[in-house]
Design a protein around this motif. Structure first.
Motif, PDB file in Angstrom:
ATOM      1  N   THR A  62      14.392 -18.265  38.396  1.00 40.37           N
ATOM      2  CA  THR A  62      13.497 -18.050  37.245  1.00 40.37           C
ATOM      3  C   THR A  62      14.178 -18.283  35.901  1.00 40.37           C
ATOM      4  O   THR A  62      13.504 -18.603  34.912  1.00 40.37           O
ATOM      5  N   LEU A  63      15.505 -18.084  35.835  1.00 39.78           N
ATOM      6  CA  LEU A  63      16.270 -18.130  34.585  1.00 39.78           C
ATOM      7  C   LEU A  63      15.751 -17.130  33.557  1.00 39.78           C
ATOM      8  O   LEU A  63      15.860 -17.336  32.342  1.00 39.78           O
ATOM      9  N   GLY A  64      15.196 -16.047  34.045  1.00 34.07           N
ATOM     10  CA  GLY A  64      14.766 -14.968  33.163  1.00 34.07           C
ATOM     11  C   GLY A  64      13.275 -14.973  32.906  1.00 34.07           C
ATOM     12  O   GLY A  64      12.607 -16.009  32.990  1.00 34.07           O
ATOM     13  N   ASP A  65      12.748 -13.782  32.596  1.00 30.98           N
ATOM     14  CA  ASP A  65      11.319 -13.624  32.329  1.00 30.98           C
ATOM     15  C   ASP A  65      11.031 -13.093  30.932  1.00 30.98           C
ATOM     16  O   ASP A  65       9.983 -13.384  30.360  1.00 30.98           O
ATOM     17  N   GLY A  78      16.742  -8.743  26.136  1.00 24.40           N
ATOM     18  CA  GLY A  78      16.023  -9.391  27.219  1.00 24.40           C
ATOM     19  C   GLY A  78      16.963 -10.123  28.151  1.00 24.40           C
ATOM     20  O   GLY A  78      18.170  -9.815  28.228  1.00 24.40           O
ATOM     21  N   ASP A  79      16.440 -11.091  28.864  1.00 25.55           N
ATOM     22  CA  ASP A  79      17.239 -11.872  29.819  1.00 25.55           C
ATOM     23  C   ASP A  79      17.992 -12.991  29.098  1.00 25.55           C
ATOM     24  O   ASP A  79      17.473 -13.612  28.162  1.00 25.55           O
ATOM     25  N   HIS A  80      19.191 -13.238  29.552  1.00 25.98           N
ATOM     26  CA  HIS A  80      19.994 -14.358  29.042  1.00 25.98           C
ATOM     27  C   HIS A  80      20.036 -15.425  30.127  1.00 25.98           C
ATOM     28  O   HIS A  80      20.707 -15.269  31.149  1.00 25.98           O
ATOM     29  N   SER A  81      19.321 -16.521  29.902  1.00 25.41           N
ATOM     30  CA  SER A  81      19.143 -17.529  30.950  1.00 25.41           C
ATOM     31  C   SER A  81      20.454 -18.124  31.439  1.00 25.41           C
ATOM     32  O   SER A  81      20.623 -18.374  32.641  1.00 25.41           O
ATOM     33  N   ASN A 167      16.170 -27.189  29.828  1.00 25.17           N
ATOM     34  CA  ASN A 167      15.864 -27.519  28.429  1.00 25.17           C
ATOM     35  C   ASN A 167      16.764 -26.746  27.468  1.00 25.17           C
ATOM     36  O   ASN A 167      16.352 -26.393  26.356  1.00 25.17           O
ATOM     37  N   TYR A 168      17.992 -26.495  27.881  1.00 23.00           N
ATOM     38  CA  TYR A 168      18.960 -25.731  27.092  1.00 23.00           C
ATOM     39  C   TYR A 168      19.415 -26.558  25.889  1.00 23.00           C
ATOM     40  O   TYR A 168      20.353 -27.356  25.978  1.00 23.00           O
ATOM     41  N   SER A 169      18.746 -26.373  24.752  1.00 24.60           N
ATOM     42  CA  SER A 169      19.059 -27.139  23.547  1.00 24.60           C
ATOM     43  C   SER A 169      18.439 -26.461  22.340  1.00 24.60           C
ATOM     44  O   SER A 169      17.494 -25.674  22.453  1.00 24.60           O
ATOM     45  N   ALA A 170      19.017 -26.782  21.167  1.00 23.55           N
ATOM     46  CA  ALA A 170      18.457 -26.280  19.913  1.00 23.55           C
ATOM     47  C   ALA A 170      17.262 -27.171  19.521  1.00 23.55           C
ATOM     48  O   ALA A 170      17.187 -28.341  19.913  1.00 23.55           O
ATOM     49  N   PRO A 175      19.455 -19.210  24.297  1.00 26.71           N
ATOM     50  CA  PRO A 175      19.445 -17.777  24.644  1.00 26.71           C
ATOM     51  C   PRO A 175      20.290 -17.001  23.634  1.00 26.71           C
ATOM     52  O   PRO A 175      21.198 -17.567  23.013  1.00 26.71           O
ATOM     53  N   ASP A 176      20.024 -15.705  23.464  1.00 26.35           N
ATOM     54  CA  ASP A 176      19.047 -14.954  24.228  1.00 26.35           C
ATOM     55  C   ASP A 176      17.740 -14.719  23.468  1.00 26.35           C
ATOM     56  O   ASP A 176      16.884 -13.967  23.920  1.00 26.35           O
TER      57      ASP A 176
END
Length: 438
Positions: A62-65, A78-81, A167-170, A175-176
């Motif tokens: 899930t990489l976090g909810d 919250g969650d840190h992907s 999609n880890y990008s600015a 995160p987070d």
């Protein structure tokens, strides 16, 4: 037929018992201590790690909810992907190690069951320890190094590859304060479909290939020619000349590059100052795209030629003189000797070094970053300058622009290219083929 089936009954039963429950096959084979050790280790690991593994796998999928939020002036964590991705990856590796223990237990029970079918007794625990001590000692000694490589090299490489599918990008997915999601091959599609990314990638790739090829070839040839000059029979004080020519390689590259950056500076560099005193216009060594690339190649010659010269000198001294004497009798010229005898023999001996040098130059971050920093700027490129190569472009995308997924995708493509190129050339090398025949 009945005899064949009954003759393997212990092997079959022990295999099934160990497959159903770790350690049960060993107990069936009357290896009670070994079976208890297997059972205790497996149960302790399973019941203690199961909750952690479950959370790790769910987080990996899930990489976090819930992202971090600010509610009534308070930060609600919250969650840190990315942390979830790393934890999930480590969890998968640990599960694979547990599966390795599971299959090792099955294989052990099967082998000892086969011994019982042959009328022999399964080895006692002390006998198993002795066998492990003498026959499997090399593997046991390699275990610490294997675990070190696994967690220091393999897991970071897998993490880098996995980032390319997110999609880890600015600016929207860092995160987070925001969550990261799996997006499949969308990053690779954008790299080749979007004009800005495509033109930058292919423009830098072409220069990267030219840089790696030309720098490797020029250094190889200059090192060979310099070694031939120093080793020529008419040259005196050979040790003195070897010492002089090896000095650039002895100086730390970091310091030398910064010195060259000052020397080639267009505004206050000593070289341009001398050029203007001679009545010529200043040369844009680092400010013009073409001259900057030429400057990089020249500076690389200064750094890399001494090492190749030392290597070639050792090879030239071991070459058989009777080949040259036979060529001289046949009337071969000096040029023919070089291209027909010297160059092929040197290439045969240095082919692995040549390939490694190409791979090193393809990823030569230090020279590009410290000498030009990828400049001069190129308005047609996305987050890159005219002299940037792929590795320096990746550096800028990660540290300056936070485009982690695109940088990861480019690094994956680089890895595939270098791996294919190196493997293909190693398989084609004559020295490697001759070694296989021995």
């Amino acid at each position: 037929m009945h005899m064949k089936k009954s003759s393997r009954q212990h092997q079959t039963k022990a295999t099934i018992f160990s497959a159903v429950f770790i350690g049960l096959g060993q107990l069936y084979n009357k290896q009670y201590l070994k079976g208890l050790i297997y059972i205790i280790l497996a149960q302790l690991f399973f019941w203690n790690y199961y909750p952690i593994a479950y959370k790790g796998i769910v987080g990996f999928i899930t990489l976090g909810d819930v992202p971090t939020k600010v509610i009534n002036g308070k930060v609600v964590q919250g969650d840190h992907s990315i942390f979830l991705l790393i934890n999930g990856l480590i969890t998968l590796v640990v599960i694979l190690l547990y599966l390795g223990l599971y299959f090792m237990n099955i294989n052990d029970a099967r082998k000892n069951g086969a011994l019982r079918d042959e009328g022999k007794c399964a080895p006692k625990f002390t006998d198993s320890i002795q066998t492990m001590k003498f026959r499997k000692l090399p593997y046991l000694l390699l275990l610490p190094a294997a675990f070190f490589v696994l967690f220091v090299t393999v897991i970071p490489l897998l993490f880098n590859v996995l980032i390319a599918f997110t999609n880890y990008s600015a600016p929207g997915h860092i995160p987070d304060r925001a969550l990261v999601d799996w997006i499949g091959f969308s990053v690779f599609y954008d790299l080749f479909a979007q004009e800005s990314w495509r033109s930058t990638f292919f423009g830098i790739s072409v220069w990267n290939l030219i840089w790696a090829t030309v720098s490797t070839s020029t250094v190889f040839l200059s090192g060979l020619l310099l070694a031939m000059m120093v080793n020529h029979p008419k040259i005196r004080l050979k040790k003195f000349w070897r010492t002089i020519f090896i000095l650039p390689w002895a100086v730390p590259q970091f310091i030398s590059i910064l010195v060259f950056r000052v020397l080639l500076n267009g505004s206050f560099g000593p070289i341009n100052d001398l050029v203007m005193k001679l009545g010529f216009s200043p040369v844009p060594w680092l400010s013009d795209p073409t001259m900057a690339k030429v400057s990089i190649l020249i500076v690389n010659l200064w750094f890399s030629t001494p090492f190749l010269m030392a290597l070639m000198s050792g090879i030239l001294t071991t070459m058989p003189r009777d080949i040259y004497e036979a060529a001289e009798v046949d009337g071969a010229s000096k040029l023919q000797n070089f291209f027909k005898i010297t160059l092929p023999l040197v290439l045969l001996a240095t082919a692995p070094i040549f390939i490694m040098q190409f791979a090193f130059n393809f990823n030569n971050f230090n020279l590009i970053y410290l000498l030009t920093d990828g400049k001069p700027n190129n308005p047609d490129f996305y987050y890159a300058g005219s002299t940037d190569i792929l590795i320096s472009w990746i550096f800028k995308m990660t540290l300056n622009q936070s485009q982690f997924n695109m940088a990861s995708a480019v690094s994956v493509i680089m890895f595939i290219f270098i791996a294919i190129f190196s493997l293909w050339n190693y398989r084609r090398m004559k020295s490697n083929q001759e070694e296989d025949l021995v």
